[in-house]
Design a protein around this motif. Structure first.
Motif, PDB file in Angstrom:
ATOM      1  N   ARG A 273     -14.350 -25.251  49.155  1.00 20.81           N
ATOM      2  CA  ARG A 273     -14.063 -25.131  47.732  1.00 20.81           C
ATOM      3  C   ARG A 273     -15.153 -24.332  47.020  1.00 20.81           C
ATOM      4  N   ILE A 274     -16.402 -24.622  47.331  1.00 16.41           N
ATOM      5  CA  ILE A 274     -17.509 -23.915  46.682  1.00 16.41           C
ATOM      6  C   ILE A 274     -17.522 -22.450  47.093  1.00 16.41           C
ATOM      7  N   TRP A 275     -17.373 -22.189  48.392  1.00 19.94           N
ATOM      8  CA  TRP A 275     -17.421 -20.800  48.873  1.00 19.94           C
ATOM      9  C   TRP A 275     -16.353 -19.943  48.214  1.00 19.94           C
ATOM     10  N   GLN A 276     -15.102 -20.433  48.160  1.00 25.06           N
ATOM     11  CA  GLN A 276     -14.042 -19.598  47.590  1.00 25.06           C
ATOM     12  C   GLN A 276     -14.214 -19.410  46.079  1.00 25.06           C
ATOM     13  N   GLY A 277     -14.993 -20.280  45.446  1.00 22.59           N
ATOM     14  CA  GLY A 277     -15.276 -20.096  44.031  1.00 22.59           C
ATOM     15  C   GLY A 277     -16.414 -19.131  43.769  1.00 22.59           C
ATOM     16  N   ILE A 278     -17.186 -18.808  44.800  1.00 21.01           N
ATOM     17  CA  ILE A 278     -18.328 -17.902  44.662  1.00 21.01           C
ATOM     18  C   ILE A 278     -18.056 -16.525  45.252  1.00 21.01           C
ATOM     19  N   SER A 288     -19.484 -11.802  52.676  1.00 17.17           N
ATOM     20  CA  SER A 288     -19.651 -13.182  53.109  1.00 17.17           C
ATOM     21  C   SER A 288     -18.504 -13.649  53.982  1.00 17.17           C
ATOM     22  N   VAL A 289     -18.851 -14.331  55.061  1.00 17.32           N
ATOM     23  CA  VAL A 289     -17.903 -14.974  55.959  1.00 17.32           C
ATOM     24  C   VAL A 289     -18.105 -16.486  55.882  1.00 17.32           C
ATOM     25  N   PHE A 290     -17.007 -17.209  55.745  1.00 24.87           N
ATOM     26  CA  PHE A 290     -17.038 -18.672  55.839  1.00 24.87           C
ATOM     27  C   PHE A 290     -16.267 -19.056  57.089  1.00 24.87           C
ATOM     28  N   ASN A 291     -16.911 -19.804  57.992  1.00 21.04           N
ATOM     29  CA  ASN A 291     -16.381 -19.982  59.341  1.00 21.04           C
ATOM     30  C   ASN A 291     -16.538 -21.437  59.812  1.00 21.04           C
ATOM     31  N   PRO A 292     -15.652 -22.340  59.350  1.00 19.75           N
ATOM     32  CA  PRO A 292     -15.704 -23.720  59.844  1.00 19.75           C
ATOM     33  C   PRO A 292     -15.013 -23.853  61.199  1.00 19.75           C
ATOM     34  N   LYS A 293     -15.631 -24.591  62.081  1.00 21.03           N
ATOM     35  CA  LYS A 293     -15.030 -24.896  63.376  1.00 21.03           C
ATOM     36  C   LYS A 293     -14.241 -26.199  63.270  1.00 21.03           C
ATOM     37  N   GLU A 315     -29.814 -16.925  44.593  1.00 25.49           N
ATOM     38  CA  GLU A 315     -29.143 -17.415  43.387  1.00 25.49           C
ATOM     39  C   GLU A 315     -27.632 -17.529  43.615  1.00 25.49           C
ATOM     40  N   ILE A 316     -27.058 -16.552  44.292  1.00 24.27           N
ATOM     41  CA  ILE A 316     -25.623 -16.596  44.573  1.00 24.27           C
ATOM     42  C   ILE A 316     -25.286 -17.783  45.472  1.00 24.27           C
ATOM     43  N   LEU A 317     -26.118 -18.013  46.463  1.00 21.75           N
ATOM     44  CA  LEU A 317     -25.830 -19.028  47.472  1.00 21.75           C
ATOM     45  C   LEU A 317     -26.289 -20.433  47.074  1.00 21.75           C
ATOM     46  N   ARG A 318     -26.971 -20.573  45.958  1.00 21.05           N
ATOM     47  CA  ARG A 318     -27.560 -21.863  45.589  1.00 21.05           C
ATOM     48  C   ARG A 318     -26.536 -23.015  45.627  1.00 21.05           C
ATOM     49  N   PRO A 319     -25.327 -22.865  45.062  1.00 24.11           N
ATOM     50  CA  PRO A 319     -24.381 -23.992  45.106  1.00 24.11           C
ATOM     51  C   PRO A 319     -23.991 -24.393  46.530  1.00 24.11           C
ATOM     52  N   LEU A 320     -23.959 -23.435  47.446  1.00 23.94           N
ATOM     53  CA  LEU A 320     -23.612 -23.746  48.835  1.00 23.94           C
ATOM     54  C   LEU A 320     -24.735 -24.480  49.545  1.00 23.94           C
ATOM     55  N   VAL A 321     -25.934 -23.940  49.469  1.00 25.76           N
ATOM     56  CA  VAL A 321     -27.039 -24.507  50.240  1.00 25.76           C
ATOM     57  C   VAL A 321     -27.526 -25.830  49.665  1.00 25.76           C
ATOM     58  N   SER A 322     -27.041 -26.190  48.467  1.00 27.53           N
ATOM     59  CA  SER A 322     -27.414 -27.489  47.906  1.00 27.53           C
ATOM     60  C   SER A 322     -26.588 -28.625  48.498  1.00 27.53           C
ATOM     61  N   VAL A 323     -25.579 -28.296  49.284  1.00 21.91           N
ATOM     62  CA  VAL A 323     -24.742 -29.309  49.922  1.00 21.91           C
ATOM     63  C   VAL A 323     -25.311 -29.638  51.300  1.00 21.91           C
ATOM     64  N   TRP A 386     -11.635 -18.490  59.961  1.00 26.33           N
ATOM     65  CA  TRP A 386     -12.587 -17.405  59.661  1.00 26.33           C
ATOM     66  C   TRP A 386     -12.120 -16.717  58.389  1.00 26.33           C
ATOM     67  N   CYS A 387     -12.968 -16.740  57.361  1.00 28.07           N
ATOM     68  CA  CYS A 387     -12.606 -16.151  56.071  1.00 28.07           C
ATOM     69  C   CYS A 387     -13.613 -15.080  55.674  1.00 28.07           C
ATOM     70  N   LEU A 388     -13.130 -13.994  55.063  1.00 22.41           N
ATOM     71  CA  LEU A 388     -13.979 -12.896  54.586  1.00 22.41           C
ATOM     72  C   LEU A 388     -13.654 -12.639  53.125  1.00 22.41           C
ATOM     73  N   ASN A 389     -14.689 -12.629  52.267  1.00 24.75           N
ATOM     74  CA  ASN A 389     -14.420 -12.411  50.842  1.00 24.75           C
ATOM     75  C   ASN A 389     -13.949 -10.988  50.585  1.00 24.75           C
ATOM     76  N   TRP A 390     -13.208 -10.820  49.493  1.00 23.19           N
ATOM     77  CA  TRP A 390     -12.522  -9.568  49.226  1.00 23.19           C
ATOM     78  C   TRP A 390     -12.750  -9.140  47.789  1.00 23.19           C
ATOM     79  N   GLY A 391     -12.226  -7.962  47.436  1.00 17.63           N
ATOM     80  CA  GLY A 391     -12.368  -7.453  46.077  1.00 17.63           C
ATOM     81  C   GLY A 391     -13.340  -6.295  46.017  1.00 17.63           C
ATOM     82  N   GLY A 392     -13.953  -6.092  44.866  1.00 15.36           N
ATOM     83  CA  GLY A 392     -14.918  -5.014  44.699  1.00 15.36           C
ATOM     84  C   GLY A 392     -14.297  -3.646  44.874  1.00 15.36           C
ATOM     85  N   ALA A 393     -14.941  -2.809  45.699  1.00 17.94           N
ATOM     86  CA  ALA A 393     -14.478  -1.434  45.897  1.00 17.94           C
ATOM     87  C   ALA A 393     -13.072  -1.373  46.475  1.00 17.94           C
ATOM     88  N   VAL A 394     -12.706  -2.338  47.292  1.00 15.01           N
ATOM     89  CA  VAL A 394     -11.362  -2.339  47.878  1.00 15.01           C
ATOM     90  C   VAL A 394     -10.313  -2.419  46.782  1.00 15.01           C
TER      91      VAL A 394
END
Length: 492
Positions: A273-278, A288-293, A315-323, A386-394
């Motif tokens: 939930r946090i990763w897809q919000g960031i 960024s790749v999010f990869n739960p086994k 700063e970008i990753l702070r909400p993730l690494v606080s878990v 396996w998830c890869l964030n999207w957007g930006g230049a694409v």
């Protein structure tokens, strides 16, 4: 020539089994030729090669390296081709296509051998393999690189990276850059540089000529521009066999490579939930790749490359690494070194199935719960998401500007499992298909470079609204549908 034809027909009559393949000897097929007297092709001019000869490095069923030559990375497929033609230049490609057309023999084009559904091989036919063609030439003044069709991603990344340049690619060692490009090409630089095919300026490609021949053409913005459009995301094996690609290269300075690991699987839903919000909303430099086994494995990974400062990344990753209590590794280094850290070594061959899809709207709680539930259900068979964030230049390029359609999702998702025996295969295939069905309310489409034979409306899933134009281009360049496989583009 008639002897050659009779030999081919005899092979096809025997069938595609092991015994049939092993019964063919190089001496019986001597009329194929031994690769001598190759000629340099001329663009836009058909060289009218001898249709009785195949040239290049030929591997036959009773050669000692036949098994190594016939198999791809995904070992669930076990093809027995008539011959594997390892082309050494464009003329070998022309000869092979012409020979197959004139003798009505099935063929498939192959590069890095990572066709996940096995569609780069064929039983009882000819595999036209371009993996021996690996030259990479770079012109830093013109900001261009010309790459032969057999080069792999790691080879291209190394040559360009040593001079401080890059093109956006995936992060897998041994995967052919040609196939990646033709299907779009996704990776850690996509949000800052676009997909791989967005950097494609031109390509040389062998296409059918008439009812039985082949010719080499150059497709760029001024000639055969429609073929260039189709080659920017239209998928490999549809229009011809490309022999070289010219890319626009990009200066990439030092980046921050990061790898985060959680050992407590209980956090997987919260982290997702946090990763897809960031990840889809950070600045364009954030890959960024999010990869739960699976729960049986117990690990959760997040990694990527950031084109910015380590402070900004933290700063970008702070909400993730606080878990929880994750292990966090960061390093500011060259892009080449960062790519090598994430790619690691060559992924060994295995039996696997990998469906894919695009997440256009963030998953609601029910969607995340669905992911967590399926990750909890699969036994220890290498299952993962396996998830890869999207957007930006694409997303700043229109969906119809190139054949690559999926430009506005929030992120990309795929799920997979591995097996060694029949019982495990049934388990994995059942799991991946049930997973796909359960995700349908939340996702759209699929990625053509990660195809799925179980998809019904694959044309819309891969190409969206661009499929109609792709069919027009297919009809123009291959009206007899000589280039075909299970999910190839159909002419009108």
């Amino acid at each position: 020539m008639e002897a050659t034809r009779r030999n081919v027909l005899r092979v096809l009559a025997v069938g595609a089994g092991v015994a049939g393949a092993a019964a063919i000897s190089p001496s019986a097929l001597a009329a194929y030729g031994n690769g001598a007297a190759l000629r340099e092709p001329t663009l836009e001019r058909s060289p009218h090669p001898d249709p009785g000869r195949l040239t290049g490095r030929l591997v036959f069923p009773d050669d000692t390296d036949y098994d190594d030559a016939r198999l791809g990375w995904n070992r669930q497929f076990n093809p027995y081709p008539l011959v594997i033609v390892f082309c050494q230049d464009a003329q070998d490609v022309i000869n092979a296509i012409t020979w197959c057309r004139r003798h009505d023999v099935a063929f498939r084009a192959r590069g890095g051998r990572h066709a996940l559904e096995g569609w780069s091989a064929v039983d009882g036919g000819v595999i036209i393999d371009v993996s021996d063609m690996q030259d990479v030439e770079m012109d830093t003044h013109a900001r261009q690189a010309t790459v032969q069709t057999g080069a792999t991603q790691d080879q291209v990344v190394e040559v360009l990276g040593e001079q401080g340049f890059a093109i956006p690619t995936g992060a897998e060692v041994g995967v052919g850059v040609a196939g990646v490009t033709l299907g779009g090409g996704i990776g850690q630089l996509s949000r800052s540089l676009g997909v791989t095919s967005d950097s494609l300026m031109s390509l040389d490609i062998v296409v059918p000529e008439g009812e039985q021949g082949a010719r080499l053409v150059r497709a760029d913005e001024t000639q055969h521009a429609d073929l260039l459009w189709a080659s920017r995301g239209g998928g490999g094996g549809n229009f011809g066999i490309a022999t070289s690609y010219t890319y626009r290269i990009h200066r990439v300075s030092d980046v921050v490579v990061y790898q985060i690991t959680w050992d407590d699987w209980r956090y997987v839903g919260e982290l997702f939930r946090i990763w897809q919000g960031i990840a889809p909303f950070a600045d364009d430099g954030f890959g960024s790749v999010f990869n739960p086994k699976t729960r049986a494995d117990g690990h959760i990974y997040c990694n990527g490359i950031y084109r910015g400062s380590e402070y900004q990344l933290r700063e970008i990753l702070r909400p993730l690494v606080s878990v929880g209590n994750p292990q966090v590794v960061m390093d500011t280094t060259s892009y080449l070194d960062a790519w090598n850290q994430l790619a690691g070594t060559t992924d060994p061959p295995r039996k696997t199935h990998i469906p894919s899809s695009w997440v256009y709207d963030l998953l609601p709680k029910r969607g995340i719960d669905t992911v967590v539930r399926f990750l909890a259900e699969l036994p220890d068979l290498g299952g993962e998401v396996w998830c890869l964030n999207w957007g930006g230049a694409v997303d700043r390029i229109a969906t119809d500007a190139t054949a690559f359609f999926h430009r506005s999702p929030k992120y990309y998702m795929e799920w997979s499992g591995n097996w060694e025996n029949d019982e495990e295969q049934k388990t994995v295939l059942s799991w991946t298909e049930q997973f796909r069905q359960a995700l349908l309310p939340y996702v759209k489409g699929s990625y053509v470079n990660v195809p799925d034979s179980s998809i019904g409306d694959w044309a819309t899933a891969y190409y969206g609204d661009n499929y109609a134009r792709l069919r027009e281009i297919k009809t123009k360049y291959d009206p007899y549908e000589f280039f075909q496989y299970e999910q190839s583009i159909r002419p009108y």
